[in-house]
Design a protein around this motif. Structure first.
Motif, PDB file in Angstrom:
ATOM      1  N   ASP A 125     -10.268  15.950  89.943  1.00 15.73           N
ATOM      2  CA  ASP A 125     -10.240  17.309  89.386  1.00 15.73           C
ATOM      3  C   ASP A 125     -10.189  18.361  90.495  1.00 15.73           C
ATOM      4  OD1 ASP A 125     -10.309  16.320  86.802  1.00 15.73           O
ATOM      5  OD2 ASP A 125     -12.492  16.473  86.614  1.00 15.73           O
ATOM      6  N   GLN A 126     -10.971  18.141  91.546  1.00 17.50           N
ATOM      7  CA  GLN A 126     -11.030  19.110  92.651  1.00 17.50           C
ATOM      8  C   GLN A 126      -9.681  19.207  93.368  1.00 17.50           C
ATOM      9  OE1 GLN A 126     -13.821  20.864  93.389  1.00 17.50           O
ATOM     10  NE2 GLN A 126     -13.072  21.905  95.218  1.00 17.50           N
ATOM     11  N   VAL A 127      -9.089  18.059  93.668  1.00 19.34           N
ATOM     12  CA  VAL A 127      -7.819  18.063  94.391  1.00 19.34           C
ATOM     13  C   VAL A 127      -6.700  18.637  93.531  1.00 19.34           C
ATOM     14  CG1 VAL A 127      -6.046  16.579  95.425  1.00 19.34           C
ATOM     15  CG2 VAL A 127      -8.458  16.164  95.930  1.00 19.34           C
ATOM     16  N   LEU A 128      -6.668  18.283  92.274  1.00 18.11           N
ATOM     17  CA  LEU A 128      -5.596  18.787  91.414  1.00 18.11           C
ATOM     18  C   LEU A 128      -5.684  20.298  91.207  1.00 18.11           C
ATOM     19  CD1 LEU A 128      -5.114  16.028  88.683  1.00 18.11           C
ATOM     20  CD2 LEU A 128      -3.874  16.404  90.823  1.00 18.11           C
ATOM     21  N   ARG A 129      -6.882  20.831  91.243  1.00 17.88           N
ATOM     22  CA  ARG A 129      -7.000  22.294  91.138  1.00 17.88           C
ATOM     23  C   ARG A 129      -6.296  22.974  92.315  1.00 17.88           C
ATOM     24  NH1 ARG A 129     -12.203  21.543  88.772  1.00 17.88           N
ATOM     25  NH2 ARG A 129     -13.245  21.508  90.798  1.00 17.88           N
ATOM     26  N   GLY A 130      -6.262  22.298  93.444  1.00 20.07           N
ATOM     27  CA  GLY A 130      -5.657  22.904  94.620  1.00 20.07           C
ATOM     28  C   GLY A 130      -4.162  22.742  94.730  1.00 20.07           C
ATOM     29  N   ILE A 131      -3.587  21.767  93.998  1.00 21.04           N
ATOM     30  CA  ILE A 131      -2.152  21.507  94.181  1.00 21.04           C
ATOM     31  C   ILE A 131      -1.329  21.783  92.926  1.00 21.04           C
ATOM     32  CG2 ILE A 131      -2.640  19.770  95.942  1.00 21.04           C
ATOM     33  CD1 ILE A 131      -2.011  17.590  93.889  1.00 21.04           C
ATOM     34  N   ARG A 132      -1.959  22.230  91.874  1.00 21.37           N
ATOM     35  CA  ARG A 132      -1.177  22.545  90.672  1.00 21.37           C
ATOM     36  C   ARG A 132      -0.392  23.833  90.889  1.00 21.37           C
ATOM     37  NH1 ARG A 132      -1.864  19.077  86.737  1.00 21.37           N
ATOM     38  NH2 ARG A 132      -3.878  18.081  86.324  1.00 21.37           N
ATOM     39  N   PRO A 133       0.735  23.971  90.203  1.00 21.53           N
ATOM     40  CA  PRO A 133       1.530  25.202  90.359  1.00 21.53           C
ATOM     41  C   PRO A 133       0.724  26.424  89.951  1.00 21.53           C
ATOM     42  CG  PRO A 133       2.773  23.493  89.212  1.00 21.53           C
ATOM     43  CD  PRO A 133       1.371  23.010  89.289  1.00 21.53           C
ATOM     44  N   ARG A 134       0.888  27.517  90.694  1.00 18.77           N
ATOM     45  CA  ARG A 134       0.194  28.748  90.377  1.00 18.77           C
ATOM     46  C   ARG A 134       0.935  29.506  89.283  1.00 18.77           C
ATOM     47  NH1 ARG A 134      -2.943  26.284  92.874  1.00 18.77           N
ATOM     48  NH2 ARG A 134      -4.179  26.905  94.681  1.00 18.77           N
TER      49      ARG A 134
END
Length: 211
Positions: A202-211
């Protein structure tokens, strides 16, 4: 069938199958190495002890491997194959839900690290590879990189589907995901749990998802 033919076939059946015998010996050696490293640790593991446990002469081991580290590396590769790990990695789930797929695989990794059968040889190889550059290179190339490549492949498919930002460095993303897990396992800073694996995803995906 003539008597001569029957005699020839009977004689052929009695000829030892050297290939089969060699494979049995090889497997016994690998199993012995895995068992012993869990019992006595890597520092006390010896070729002599492996040979005695496997029921072979130590020269048989040296004919196939140059060192106990090389035996342990092959034993770990065989263990991964026996566990179905190779099949699982080549079939890395791609359900369309990136978070669920990563959590599934990371939870399985946590389970392996918490299993003494996998933990002992993995720790031994990690330690040996830190002081033996050639072993470390082989460990990375043969055991780690194939797994990391499949993580990267799954992230790339998510990126192509618009689930990961286009400018994401996928190698850094997967190292950000796996690095903390390896750190906690190697240094035993805290328990490895499914909840921790899920939180990492969850932590990593929050950082790499499209803005």
């Amino acid at each position: 069938m003539t008597e001569t033919a029957r005699t020839a076939r009977s004689a052929e059946a009695k000829v030892p199958d050297s290939t089969r015998r060699s494979e049995r010996s090889r497997r016994a050696i690998l199993d012995a190495a895995l068992a012993l490293v869990g019992e006595v640790g890597y520092n006390k593991l010896t070729i002599e002890a492996i040979a005695a446990r496997a029921g072979v002469g130590k020269q048989t081991i040296y004919r196939w491997w140059p060192s106990k580290a090389a035996v342990l590396l092959d034993a770990s590769l065989a263990l991964a194959g026996d566990a179905g790990t190779e099949a699982e990695w080549t079939g890395f789930p791609d359900t369309g839900d990136l978070a669920a797929d990563l959590k599934y695989v990371l939870r399985a990794t946590v389970d392996e690290f918490n299993d003494d059968k996998y933990d002992a040889p993995a720790r031994a190889l990690t330690a040996a590879g830190a002081t033996d550059p050639e072993l470390g290179r082989k460990f990375t190339e043969q055991l780690l990189e194939p797994q990391l490549a499949l993580y990267e492949q799954r992230l790339r498919s998510a990126q192509q589907a618009g689930q990961v930002a286009e400018d994401t460095d996928l190698r850094i993303a997967l190292e950000t995901l796996l690095g903390p897990l390896m750190h906690r396992w190697l240094l035993r800073t805290a328990p490895l749990t499914h909840a921790y694996a899920d939180a990492l995803v969850d932590q990593v995906l929050r950082g790499i998802r499209p803005r």
